[in-house]
Design a protein around this motif. Structure first.
Motif, PDB file in Angstrom:
ATOM      1  N   LEU A  58       0.885  -1.492   0.050  1.00  0.00           N
ATOM      2  CA  LEU A  58      -0.088  -0.044  -0.091  1.00  0.00           C
ATOM      3  C   LEU A  58       0.991   1.374   0.050  1.00  0.00           C
ATOM      4  N   ALA A  59       2.013   1.184  -0.008  1.00  0.00           N
ATOM      5  CA  ALA A  59       2.945   2.231  -0.125  1.00  0.00           C
ATOM      6  C   ALA A  59       2.690   3.495  -1.263  1.00  0.00           C
ATOM      7  N   LYS A  64       0.431   8.223  -3.600  1.00  0.00           N
ATOM      8  CA  LYS A  64      -0.365   8.708  -4.467  1.00  0.00           C
ATOM      9  C   LYS A  64      -1.252   9.638  -4.080  1.00  0.00           C
ATOM     10  N   ARG A  65      -1.842   9.348  -2.653  1.00  0.00           N
ATOM     11  CA  ARG A  65      -3.008   9.926  -2.178  1.00  0.00           C
ATOM     12  C   ARG A  65      -2.434  11.041  -1.226  1.00  0.00           C
ATOM     13  N   GLY A  66      -1.306  11.040  -0.816  1.00  0.00           N
ATOM     14  CA  GLY A  66      -0.545  12.002   0.028  1.00  0.00           C
ATOM     15  C   GLY A  66       0.398  12.963  -0.392  1.00  0.00           C
ATOM     16  N   CYS A  67       1.260  13.310  -0.054  1.00  0.00           N
ATOM     17  CA  CYS A  67       2.359  14.179  -0.373  1.00  0.00           C
ATOM     18  C   CYS A  67       3.797  13.884   0.068  1.00  0.00           C
ATOM     19  N   ALA A  68       4.431  13.295  -0.742  1.00  0.00           N
ATOM     20  CA  ALA A  68       6.280  12.864  -0.475  1.00  0.00           C
ATOM     21  C   ALA A  68       6.821  14.457  -0.192  1.00  0.00           C
ATOM     22  N   PRO A  94      10.339   7.698   0.025  1.00  0.00           N
ATOM     23  CA  PRO A  94      10.952   9.139   0.294  1.00  0.00           C
ATOM     24  C   PRO A  94      11.010   9.298   1.896  1.00  0.00           C
ATOM     25  N   SER A  95      11.899  10.277   2.388  1.00  0.00           N
ATOM     26  CA  SER A  95      11.975  10.601   3.625  1.00  0.00           C
ATOM     27  C   SER A  95      10.449  10.622   4.530  1.00  0.00           C
ATOM     28  N   HIS A  96       9.699  11.205   3.920  1.00  0.00           N
ATOM     29  CA  HIS A  96       8.255  11.623   4.748  1.00  0.00           C
ATOM     30  C   HIS A  96       7.230  11.512   3.528  1.00  0.00           C
ATOM     31  N   ASN A  97       6.168  11.185   4.112  1.00  0.00           N
ATOM     32  CA  ASN A  97       4.851  11.454   3.272  1.00  0.00           C
ATOM     33  C   ASN A  97       3.809  11.866   4.280  1.00  0.00           C
TER      34      ASN A  97
END
Ligand SMILES: Cc1cc2nc3c(=O)[nH]c(=O)nc-3n(C[C@H](O)[C@H](O)[C@H](O)COP(=O)(O)OP(=O)(O)OC[C@H]3O[C@@H](n4cnc5c(N)ncnc54)[C@H](O)[C@@H]3O)c2cc1C
Length: 375
Positions: A58-59, A64-68, A94-97
């Protein structure tokens, strides 16, 4: 096929459900709310949380629905950057989503439904007869069920915990957090934290066009109740002391008290072991951390992945649970303890009593770096 009951349909419960269905268990999730009601501000997912989501497949959907975004910029209240912190990227992750909690919950719920998890909504357990080879459970509607394993994932005020493990209570830390969602300005290209004299504020991207703010304040030892009509003026008053343009630009948009998610910060680490016969506890029910390292949900996701891996690889459930405890204890304890320590140091700092030589940013950076280690 072995049958598992998961009590609690939050991030820990849903992710366990997905992981266990994938290895062939029959899974029921029992959720006390008749209908999920998840608030709309965001959550920070670090690369290790994304790694656990990747194990569930699910990553990519979360990204896709969040923001890296990259490392978090640590700034002074007027906006000048002094450092960068965060868990570094892990492989392609990435470091964060940043992602809305509501959307994260939807992704996990959709994943659980697609895997064939059965949901029992609007109910809870009244009695747990925890035997050596299974668990007999009585539900609030009078029905009963027998399961090979019960997973308690019912959060910080866990009923499963109190029925099976005894009386543990989360401890209020003296800090509270205020959160609010806004349209995202173009200049917010990553996460920001502004360290002020008596509070700290953060801006976190949630999607290409939305972000949320968190504001951490010290509200005193007696955890005062804040009436709804005081939320907006008090939050705005705190924010006046931040002259950074990105904060000043949004203060006047804070108008709806119902949009402010105000939460006193509580911490809890239940002593090991987190299992007894055929009941095991995961997530906030045993390791609720204050969000100073933005890692509580990441730990719950990791619990799910590790538990499923061990239940798959071990013949005996008891061996899997013992190994689960060994794999999870140090890591969860580190996050709960260091997050609490950071909260305490922040409060000392806000009183002008931070011991000489203590660098809160360095403590954060070192601990977040350690989160890259494999689980
Ligand atoms: C202010 C704040 C900010 C945070 N920010 C972050 C962040 O940025 N990143 C991060 O990784 N973590 C963050 N966390 C931590 C994160 O929210 C939690 O660690 C995570 O939600 C824990 O998931 P859980 O499934 O264990 O518990 P919960 O999310 O609490 O879910 C428990 C579920 O069980 C249900 N339930 C409760 N009682 C019963 C019962 N008796 N019977 C059946 N069901 C029941 C509840 O309705 C709920 O659905 C934050 C926490 C706080 C307080």
């Amino acid at each position: 096929m072995k049958k598992i009951l998961i009590v609690g349909g939050g991030i820990g419960g849903l992710s366990s459900g997905i992981a266990l269905r994938k290895i062939g268990y029959e899974v029921e999730i029992l959720e006390i709310q008749p209908k999920f009601d998840i608030y709309g501000v965001g959550i920070i997912q670090q690369s290790n949380a994304l790694r656990a989501l990747d194990a569930l497949g699910l990553a990519d959907e979360a990204l896709k629905r969040g923001c890296a975004y990259g490392m978090v910029k640590m700034c002074l209240p007027h906006g000048v950057q002094v450092a960068e912190v965060g868990v570094p990227p892990i492989g392609r992750l990435p470091s964060h989503n940043g992602i809305s909690r509501k959307i994260m919950h939807e992704i996990l719920h959709e994943g659980a439904v697609a895997q064939g998890v059965i949901f029992k909504m609007g109910k809870t357990v009244t009695k747990i007869d925890n035997q050596e080879d299974g668990v007999l459970v009585e539900f609030t509607d009078g029905s009963t069920g027998f399961y090979d394993l019960l997973i308690g994932a019912d959060g910080v005020n866990s009923k499963v915990r109190s029925l099976v493990f005894g009386d543990y209570k989360a401890q209020y830390t003296g800090q509270s957090v205020w959160r609010y969602a806004f349209d995202r300005p173009v200049e917010l290209e990553t996460g920001y934290i502004f360290m002020n004299r008596q509070s700290k504020a953060g801006l976190i991207p949630m999607t290409t066009d939305r972000m949320y703010m968190f504001l951490v304040t010290a509200e005193g030892e007696d955890n005062p109740f804040i009436p709804e009509n005081e939320l907006v003026p008090r939050m705005k008053e705190y924010l006046k002391s931040y002259s950074a343009k990105m904060i000043q630009d949004v203060i006047e948009q804070i108008t709806d008290p119902k949009g402010i998610i105000y939460r006193p910060l509580e911490t809890l680490l239940v002593p090991a072991p987190w299992y007894k016969n055929r009941v095991v506890m995961i997530g906030d029910s045993v390791h609720a951390t204050i969000p100073q390292l933005g890692s509580g949900a990441g730990l719950a996701l990791e619990d799910s992945v590790v538990l499923a891996e061990l239940l798959d690889s071990e013949e005996e459930i008891s061996v899997a649970l013992e190994k689960f405890m060994n794999r999870r204890w140090d890591r969860c304890k580190m996050i709960v303890d260091v997050s609490k320590q950071i909260g305490e140091l922040e409060q000392l700092d806000w009183k002008g009593q931070l011991p000489e030589g203590v660098n809160i940013g360095a403590i954060m950076g070192k601990t977040l770096g350690a989160m890259m280690a494999s689980i």
